[in-house]
Design a protein around this motif. Sequence first.
Motif, PDB file in Angstrom:
ATOM      1  N   VAL A  27       0.838  -1.196   0.000  1.00 20.87           N
ATOM      2  CA  VAL A  27       0.000   0.000   0.000  1.00 20.87           C
ATOM      3  C   VAL A  27       0.875   1.249   0.000  1.00 20.87           C
ATOM      4  O   VAL A  27       0.643   2.185  -0.766  1.00 20.87           O
ATOM      5  N   VAL A  28       1.906   1.248   0.844  1.00 20.47           N
ATOM      6  CA  VAL A  28       2.810   2.397   0.947  1.00 20.47           C
ATOM      7  C   VAL A  28       3.487   2.663  -0.397  1.00 20.47           C
ATOM      8  O   VAL A  28       3.467   3.780  -0.908  1.00 20.47           O
ATOM      9  N   GLU A  29       4.068   1.623  -0.959  1.00 20.92           N
ATOM     10  CA  GLU A  29       4.776   1.815  -2.225  1.00 20.92           C
ATOM     11  C   GLU A  29       3.815   2.118  -3.355  1.00 20.92           C
ATOM     12  O   GLU A  29       4.118   2.908  -4.247  1.00 20.92           O
ATOM     13  N   GLY A  30       2.629   1.522  -3.323  1.00 21.52           N
ATOM     14  CA  GLY A  30       1.617   1.830  -4.343  1.00 21.52           C
ATOM     15  C   GLY A  30       1.209   3.288  -4.295  1.00 21.52           C
ATOM     16  O   GLY A  30       1.011   3.928  -5.334  1.00 21.52           O
ATOM     17  N   CYS A  31       1.103   3.828  -3.102  1.00 22.94           N
ATOM     18  CA  CYS A  31       0.764   5.240  -2.936  1.00 22.94           C
ATOM     19  C   CYS A  31       1.842   6.122  -3.562  1.00 22.94           C
ATOM     20  O   CYS A  31       1.544   7.014  -4.357  1.00 22.94           O
ATOM     21  N   ILE A  32       3.102   5.858  -3.229  1.00 23.15           N
ATOM     22  CA  ILE A  32       4.199   6.666  -3.773  1.00 23.15           C
ATOM     23  C   ILE A  32       4.285   6.517  -5.285  1.00 23.15           C
ATOM     24  O   ILE A  32       4.454   7.507  -6.016  1.00 23.15           O
ATOM     25  N   ARG A  33       4.170   5.289  -5.778  1.00 21.18           N
ATOM     26  CA  ARG A  33       4.243   5.063  -7.232  1.00 21.18           C
ATOM     27  C   ARG A  33       3.137   5.809  -7.968  1.00 21.18           C
ATOM     28  O   ARG A  33       3.383   6.431  -9.001  1.00 21.18           O
ATOM     29  N   SER A  34       1.917   5.761  -7.453  1.00 19.42           N
ATOM     30  CA  SER A  34       0.818   6.442  -8.139  1.00 19.42           C
ATOM     31  C   SER A  34       1.024   7.959  -8.126  1.00 19.42           C
ATOM     32  O   SER A  34       0.718   8.642  -9.112  1.00 19.42           O
ATOM     33  N   LEU A  35       1.559   8.483  -7.022  1.00 22.63           N
ATOM     34  CA  LEU A  35       1.852   9.915  -6.975  1.00 22.63           C
ATOM     35  C   LEU A  35       2.947  10.281  -7.971  1.00 22.63           C
ATOM     36  O   LEU A  35       2.846  11.305  -8.665  1.00 22.63           O
ATOM     37  N   GLU A  36       3.962   9.452  -8.067  1.00 29.78           N
ATOM     38  CA  GLU A  36       5.058   9.767  -8.987  1.00 29.78           C
ATOM     39  C   GLU A  36       4.602   9.735 -10.443  1.00 29.78           C
ATOM     40  O   GLU A  36       5.111  10.501 -11.263  1.00 29.78           O
ATOM     41  N   VAL A  37       3.645   8.897 -10.763  1.00 31.08           N
ATOM     42  CA  VAL A  37       3.080   8.901 -12.123  1.00 31.08           C
ATOM     43  C   VAL A  37       2.432  10.257 -12.392  1.00 31.08           C
ATOM     44  O   VAL A  37       2.651  10.867 -13.445  1.00 31.08           O
ATOM     45  N   ILE A  38       1.646  10.724 -11.448  1.00 30.40           N
ATOM     46  CA  ILE A  38       0.999  12.029 -11.603  1.00 30.40           C
ATOM     47  C   ILE A  38       2.045  13.134 -11.698  1.00 30.40           C
ATOM     48  O   ILE A  38       1.971  14.001 -12.568  1.00 30.40           O
ATOM     49  N   PHE A  39       3.037  13.098 -10.814  1.00 29.70           N
ATOM     50  CA  PHE A  39       4.062  14.143 -10.801  1.00 29.70           C
ATOM     51  C   PHE A  39       4.831  14.194 -12.118  1.00 29.70           C
ATOM     52  O   PHE A  39       5.122  15.266 -12.641  1.00 29.70           O
TER      53      PHE A  39
END
Length: 138
Positions: A27-39
């Motif tokens: 969940v933690v890494e999924g959160c960061i990965r999804s944010l980095e896609v947006i960024f």
Amino acid sequence: MVRPETAYERFRKMKPEDFHGTTDPFVVEGCIRSLEVIFRYMDMMDDDRVRCTIYLLKGDSSLWWEGVERGVNIATLTWEEFKRVFYDKYFTSDVRSRLKREFMSLRQGDWSVVEFVPKFDRGYYFVPLIANDVAEKL
């Protein structure tokens, strides 16, 4: 005259999920990965990345951040520094050690290739996070 959208307003249109705090590494890494896609899509700068992510912290994670904020200079905090602090809390060294042990002991055994590959891929994904930690390399 129409005011141009701010980075934050454009970010919110992407509908990122709030983060309430968990130590589940997926969940933690999924959160960061999804944010980095947006960024990356938005070509967002570090300071906007940090501010937008802080906005998504809710519940326990918001309380945690209030404590962290007292010890960091938010004006100069980079995205990489934020991730390090975030991972120190939500992707702890004991979790990284456990994932490393699980991955290193992973064997196909009686599993079919279709069953084994997702388990391997999930473990393999975390190897760079584990391998980038100096203590874990030792």
